[in-house]
Write a protein that holds these residues in place. Structure first.
Motif, PDB file in Angstrom:
ATOM      1  N   TYR A 153       0.820  -1.215   0.000  1.00  0.00           N
ATOM      2  CA  TYR A 153       0.000   0.000   0.000  1.00  0.00           C
ATOM      3  C   TYR A 153       0.852   1.263   0.000  1.00  0.00           C
ATOM      4  CZ  TYR A 153      -3.430   3.497   1.442  1.00  0.00           C
ATOM      5  OH  TYR A 153      -4.219   4.618   1.510  1.00  0.00           O
ATOM      6  N   TYR A 154       1.923   1.275   0.790  1.00  0.00           N
ATOM      7  CA  TYR A 154       2.717   2.500   0.936  1.00  0.00           C
ATOM      8  C   TYR A 154       3.888   2.593  -0.039  1.00  0.00           C
ATOM      9  CZ  TYR A 154       0.246   3.980   5.121  1.00  0.00           C
ATOM     10  OH  TYR A 154      -0.724   4.406   5.986  1.00  0.00           O
ATOM     11  N   VAL A 155       4.237   1.491  -0.703  1.00  0.00           N
ATOM     12  CA  VAL A 155       5.373   1.540  -1.628  1.00  0.00           C
ATOM     13  C   VAL A 155       4.949   1.164  -3.051  1.00  0.00           C
ATOM     14  CG1 VAL A 155       7.673   0.644  -2.151  1.00  0.00           C
ATOM     15  CG2 VAL A 155       7.010   1.042   0.227  1.00  0.00           C
ATOM     16  N   ARG A 187      -5.571  -2.956  -5.281  1.00  0.00           N
ATOM     17  CA  ARG A 187      -5.834  -4.266  -4.685  1.00  0.00           C
ATOM     18  C   ARG A 187      -4.750  -5.279  -5.055  1.00  0.00           C
ATOM     19  NH1 ARG A 187     -10.622  -5.301  -6.876  1.00  0.00           N
ATOM     20  NH2 ARG A 187      -9.722  -6.483  -8.600  1.00  0.00           N
ATOM     21  N   ALA A 188      -4.359  -5.312  -6.326  1.00  0.00           N
ATOM     22  CA  ALA A 188      -3.334  -6.261  -6.762  1.00  0.00           C
ATOM     23  C   ALA A 188      -2.016  -6.007  -6.046  1.00  0.00           C
ATOM     24  CB  ALA A 188      -3.152  -6.168  -8.279  1.00  0.00           C
ATOM     25  N   SER A 189      -1.649  -4.742  -5.889  1.00  0.00           N
ATOM     26  CA  SER A 189      -0.395  -4.403  -5.203  1.00  0.00           C
ATOM     27  C   SER A 189      -0.419  -4.866  -3.758  1.00  0.00           C
ATOM     28  CB  SER A 189      -0.155  -2.886  -5.254  1.00  0.00           C
ATOM     29  OG  SER A 189      -0.093  -2.423  -6.577  1.00  0.00           O
ATOM     30  N   VAL A 190      -1.548  -4.645  -3.080  1.00  0.00           N
ATOM     31  CA  VAL A 190      -1.662  -4.975  -1.656  1.00  0.00           C
ATOM     32  C   VAL A 190      -1.714  -6.479  -1.430  1.00  0.00           C
ATOM     33  CG1 VAL A 190      -3.242  -4.839   0.312  1.00  0.00           C
ATOM     34  CG2 VAL A 190      -2.721  -2.783  -0.994  1.00  0.00           C
ATOM     35  N   ILE A 191      -2.598  -7.170  -2.169  1.00  0.00           N
ATOM     36  CA  ILE A 191      -2.765  -8.618  -1.979  1.00  0.00           C
ATOM     37  C   ILE A 191      -1.507  -9.367  -2.413  1.00  0.00           C
ATOM     38  CG2 ILE A 191      -4.100 -10.646  -2.634  1.00  0.00           C
ATOM     39  CD1 ILE A 191      -5.649  -8.805  -0.844  1.00  0.00           C
TER      40      ILE A 191
END
Length: 279
Positions: A153-155, A187-191
């Protein structure tokens, strides 16, 4: 002919399926309940969380802007706003985005409980020493997952959004993204990062069953490095600094996995020597 006595604690295949069904039902109910709470908290979920990386006052952008300013170079992270808009092109677009985002929020927040239900189903089939060796599994796996989620989420998400949102093949083409496309990127980045950070846990169990050894991990370390760098280049802006920021944690996790594999293998060897009694 005498009938063979059955262990009263032994469950049939259908009993196992029934047990699994109830674990899945309870896990699903937890996701739905948390998802309903997320549905109610629409303003916070969307305006603060989902659309946070679209705003230039997002912590990641401010950090990179300060770094760039301190070394005297211009940076896109110091812009006033990102040059794209988000819109809904279908009648049910916003409502569908609201529903599915709430469900995914329920899964992410409820991940420790989902993991607990799965562990409750698997653990009775393990031996006593295997259960003891796996103590703390839910806590460690949950911490790794949430670390991956925060990293994504943050990067990963803001770097991807900043790059893709500012990329143009021509000034004649405006960036006007559908809400579903934008949310799927976040969503894809986080999951993906949440699952990726489970690598040490995965390696632990693969080593326990004999599918992975430290030698295999070391042998394919260079190939893993190339794959990580390629993935970093795909999901980050085309500059070396961003790629390194994404690649370094993954490579650290890979190295940690090698050490975990060594420890597991060492314990297994000690156990085998202890079990072999002199004739």
């Amino acid at each position: 002919m005498a009938e063979l006595s059955k262990d009263p604690n032994e469950m049939s295949f259908l009993d196992h399926l029934e047990e699994l069904r109830w674990h899945l039902i309870r896990a699903t109910m937890a996701i739905v309940i948390i998802g309903c709470l997320a549905f109610i908290m629409k303003d916070f979920i969307f305006d603060t969380v989902i659309f946070g990386p679209k705003k230039m006052d997002f912590p990641t952008y401010r950090l990179f802007c300060r770094i760039a300013t301190s070394i005297g170079i211009e940076s896109a992270f110091c812009a006033d706003e990102l040059p794209f808009t988000i819109q809904s092109r279908t009648m049910a677009g916003q409502f569908s985005a609201h529903i599915w985002t709430s469900i995914w929020a329920g899964f992410i927040i409820g991940f420790p409980y989902v993991l607990y239900e799965m562990w409750q189903f698997i653990s009775p089939g393990l031996k006593e020493n295997e259960r003891n060796n796996s103590r703390g599994f839910i806590l460690i796996a949950s911490l790794l997952f949430f670390m991956g989620v925060l990293f994504g989420y943050y990067v990963v998400a803001p770097l991807s959004i900043n790059f893709l949102g500012t990329y143009q093949v021509s000034k004649e083409v405006l960036n006007e993204f559908d809400i579903g496309s934008y949310i799927s990127t976040v969503r894809a980045s986080v999951i993906a990062c949440g699952v990726l950070f489970e690598l040490p846990i995965i390696i632990f169990f693969l080593t326990k069953v004999g599918l992975v050894t430290p030698e295999i991990l070391k042998k394919y370390r260079k190939i893993a490095l190339v794959i990580v760098l390629i993935l970093s280049a795909v999901i980050t802006p085309p500059d070396v600094a961003s790629q390194i920021i994404v690649a370094v944690p993954v490579l650290i996790l890979y190295q940690v996995s090698i050490y975990i594999s060594k420890i597991v293998l060492r314990k297994e060897m000690k156990k085998m020597k202890k079990d072999i009694k002199p004739q």
